[in-house]
Design a protein around this motif. Structure first.
Motif, PDB file in Angstrom:
ATOM      1  N   ALA A 157       0.844  -1.223  -0.096  1.00 27.54           N
ATOM      2  CA  ALA A 157      -0.007   0.091  -0.006  1.00 27.54           C
ATOM      3  C   ALA A 157       0.984   1.241   0.043  1.00 27.54           C
ATOM      4  CB  ALA A 157      -0.990  -0.035   1.157  1.00 27.54           C
ATOM      5  N   ALA A 158       2.000   1.286   0.909  1.00 31.73           N
ATOM      6  CA  ALA A 158       3.013   2.266   0.845  1.00 31.73           C
ATOM      7  C   ALA A 158       3.420   2.512  -0.590  1.00 31.73           C
ATOM      8  CB  ALA A 158       4.056   2.151   1.706  1.00 31.73           C
ATOM      9  N   TYR A 159       3.835   1.490  -1.399  1.00 30.16           N
ATOM     10  CA  TYR A 159       4.584   1.777  -2.533  1.00 30.16           C
ATOM     11  C   TYR A 159       3.375   2.216  -3.629  1.00 30.16           C
ATOM     12  CZ  TYR A 159       6.776   1.103  -7.117  1.00 30.16           C
ATOM     13  OH  TYR A 159       7.084   1.849  -8.228  1.00 30.16           O
ATOM     14  N   ALA A 160       2.080   1.741  -3.599  1.00 28.99           N
ATOM     15  CA  ALA A 160       1.084   2.219  -4.273  1.00 28.99           C
ATOM     16  C   ALA A 160       0.928   3.756  -3.836  1.00 28.99           C
ATOM     17  CB  ALA A 160      -0.324   1.453  -4.142  1.00 28.99           C
ATOM     18  N   ARG A 161       0.795   4.113  -2.865  1.00 29.51           N
ATOM     19  CA  ARG A 161       0.926   5.470  -2.438  1.00 29.51           C
ATOM     20  C   ARG A 161       1.702   6.253  -2.986  1.00 29.51           C
ATOM     21  NH1 ARG A 161      -4.429   7.138  -0.567  1.00 29.51           N
ATOM     22  NH2 ARG A 161      -5.116   5.641   0.853  1.00 29.51           N
ATOM     23  N   LEU A 162       3.131   5.806  -3.099  1.00 29.68           N
ATOM     24  CA  LEU A 162       4.100   6.549  -3.774  1.00 29.68           C
ATOM     25  C   LEU A 162       3.959   6.577  -5.147  1.00 29.68           C
ATOM     26  CD1 LEU A 162       7.130   7.548  -3.362  1.00 29.68           C
ATOM     27  CD2 LEU A 162       7.963   5.338  -3.884  1.00 29.68           C
ATOM     28  N   VAL A 163       3.590   5.922  -5.969  1.00 27.47           N
ATOM     29  CA  VAL A 163       3.145   5.870  -7.348  1.00 27.47           C
ATOM     30  C   VAL A 163       1.944   6.893  -7.615  1.00 27.47           C
ATOM     31  CG1 VAL A 163       2.381   4.635  -9.539  1.00 27.47           C
ATOM     32  CG2 VAL A 163       4.128   3.733  -7.929  1.00 27.47           C
ATOM     33  N   TYR A 164       1.146   6.731  -6.725  1.00 26.06           N
ATOM     34  CA  TYR A 164       0.034   7.758  -6.804  1.00 26.06           C
ATOM     35  C   TYR A 164       0.485   9.050  -6.564  1.00 26.06           C
ATOM     36  CZ  TYR A 164      -5.106   8.522  -5.828  1.00 26.06           C
ATOM     37  OH  TYR A 164      -6.220   8.918  -5.728  1.00 26.06           O
ATOM     38  N   GLY A 165       1.547   9.459  -5.825  1.00 28.01           N
ATOM     39  CA  GLY A 165       2.130  10.522  -5.531  1.00 28.01           C
ATOM     40  C   GLY A 165       2.846  11.018  -6.847  1.00 28.01           C
ATOM     41  N   ASN A 166       3.633  10.248  -7.435  1.00 24.64           N
ATOM     42  CA  ASN A 166       4.220  10.464  -8.599  1.00 24.64           C
ATOM     43  C   ASN A 166       3.423  10.967  -9.864  1.00 24.64           C
ATOM     44  OD1 ASN A 166       6.598  10.141  -7.264  1.00 24.64           O
ATOM     45  ND2 ASN A 166       6.989   8.021  -8.200  1.00 24.64           N
ATOM     46  N   LEU A 167       2.193  10.247  -9.814  1.00 21.93           N
ATOM     47  CA  LEU A 167       1.213  10.481 -10.994  1.00 21.93           C
ATOM     48  C   LEU A 167       0.690  11.841 -10.808  1.00 21.93           C
ATOM     49  CD1 LEU A 167      -0.470   7.151 -11.056  1.00 21.93           C
ATOM     50  CD2 LEU A 167       0.460   7.988 -12.931  1.00 21.93           C
ATOM     51  N   TYR A 168       0.151  12.126  -9.464  1.00 22.65           N
ATOM     52  CA  TYR A 168      -0.004  13.564  -9.134  1.00 22.65           C
ATOM     53  C   TYR A 168       0.977  14.673  -9.649  1.00 22.65           C
ATOM     54  CZ  TYR A 168      -4.713  12.592  -7.053  1.00 22.65           C
ATOM     55  OH  TYR A 168      -6.061  12.147  -6.650  1.00 22.65           O
ATOM     56  N   GLY A 169       2.144  14.132  -9.212  1.00 20.19           N
ATOM     57  CA  GLY A 169       3.140  15.164  -9.412  1.00 20.19           C
ATOM     58  C   GLY A 169       3.366  15.593 -11.000  1.00 20.19           C
ATOM     59  N   LEU A 170       3.077  14.556 -11.715  1.00 20.51           N
ATOM     60  CA  LEU A 170       3.353  14.537 -13.298  1.00 20.51           C
ATOM     61  C   LEU A 170       1.978  15.463 -13.908  1.00 20.51           C
ATOM     62  CD1 LEU A 170       4.520  11.216 -14.132  1.00 20.51           C
ATOM     63  CD2 LEU A 170       5.719  13.420 -14.202  1.00 20.51           C
ATOM     64  N   GLN A 171       1.001  15.778 -13.148  1.00 23.44           N
ATOM     65  CA  GLN A 171      -0.031  16.461 -13.217  1.00 23.44           C
ATOM     66  C   GLN A 171       0.025  17.796 -12.676  1.00 23.44           C
ATOM     67  OE1 GLN A 171      -3.492  13.821 -12.342  1.00 23.44           O
ATOM     68  NE2 GLN A 171      -3.928  13.480 -14.326  1.00 23.44           N
ATOM     69  N   SER A 172       1.265  18.123 -12.142  1.00 23.57           N
ATOM     70  CA  SER A 172       1.233  19.346 -11.556  1.00 23.57           C
ATOM     71  C   SER A 172       0.396  19.419 -10.292  1.00 23.57           C
ATOM     72  CB  SER A 172       1.212  20.618 -12.344  1.00 23.57           C
ATOM     73  OG  SER A 172       2.402  20.434 -13.342  1.00 23.57           O
ATOM     74  N   GLU A 173      -0.234  18.686  -9.650  1.00 26.27           N
ATOM     75  CA  GLU A 173      -1.091  18.745  -8.608  1.00 26.27           C
ATOM     76  C   GLU A 173      -0.100  18.408  -7.215  1.00 26.27           C
ATOM     77  OE1 GLU A 173      -4.655  17.011  -8.793  1.00 26.27           O
ATOM     78  OE2 GLU A 173      -4.713  16.890 -11.013  1.00 26.27           O
TER      79      GLU A 173
END
Length: 199
Positions: A157-173
């Motif tokens: 779950a921690a790793y999934a949250r990390l990927v989740y954060g990266n996806l948001y970062g690439l969207q400038s969120e």
């Protein structure tokens, strides 16, 4: 040069940066292969090909640390597992494979397989970087997080949250990205393995 994957079994294998190795294994239709690749020395990408040599699944969760794979055979036959070293920490790198005996999957096995594939898919969408890919990746990671919560697996779950954060970062969120990174750090703190908190 193909080797036979021990099922069950444990093995340590040397690998060079950029090297690709192939392993074969046999499953009956509907059986599951569950294995963990220890990437202490090497960042591995893992692909599985069917008896007709068509790619069926790909796994590439984190750069280093444990990489679990769960694969349910869509048909009977001999499959090929391909390991590629994207990067190594030292010239004489080693990785370890811990493989369980093949079996008919239960509900938990099926949920693991689905969640792992969703996280891998989201990571591939993240690498594509296109707006539509990022949207698809976020949808996949949300579904994966629901499964990891049900399975009570804080490391994944921690790793999934990390990927989740990266996806948001690439969207400038930025705020949403920071929120996910913070949740990943908290989850990683609940495990003995702190590696999911960063890549």
């Amino acid at each position: 040069d193909r080797r036979v994957l021990p099922m069950p079994g444990h093995i340590k294998v040397p690998i060079l940066s950029g090297e690709r190795q192939s392993w074969t294994f046999s499953l009956q239709s509907g059986q599951i292969l569950r294995a963990v690749f220890d990437q202490s020395d090497a960042d591995l990408a893992i692909d599985i090909y069917g008896p007709d040599h068509t790619k069926i699944s790909g796994f590439d969760f984190s750069q280093f640390g444990p990489e679990p794979i769960s694969f349910i055979a869509p048909q009977q036959g001999v499959f090929t597992l391909e390991v590629t070293a994207r990067q190594t920490l030292k010239p004489a790198a080693l990785y370890r494979i811990d493989v369980e005996a093949p079996r008919v999957p239960d509900a938990s096995d099926s949920a693991h397989a689905r969640a792992e594939q969703l996280v891998s898919n989201a990571r591939f969408e993240m690498r594509a970087g296109k707006p539509e890919s990022l949207i698809s990746g976020i949808a996949e990671i949300r579904e994966a997080l629901q499964l990891w919560d049900t399975l009570a697996d804080p490391r994944m779950a921690a790793y999934a949250r990390l990927v989740y954060g990266n996806l948001y970062g690439l969207q400038s969120e930025t705020d949403s990205a920071i929120e996910q990174y913070s949740k990943a750090a908290v989850l990683a703190g609940h495990t003995a393995d702190t590696r999911p908190a960063g890549e």
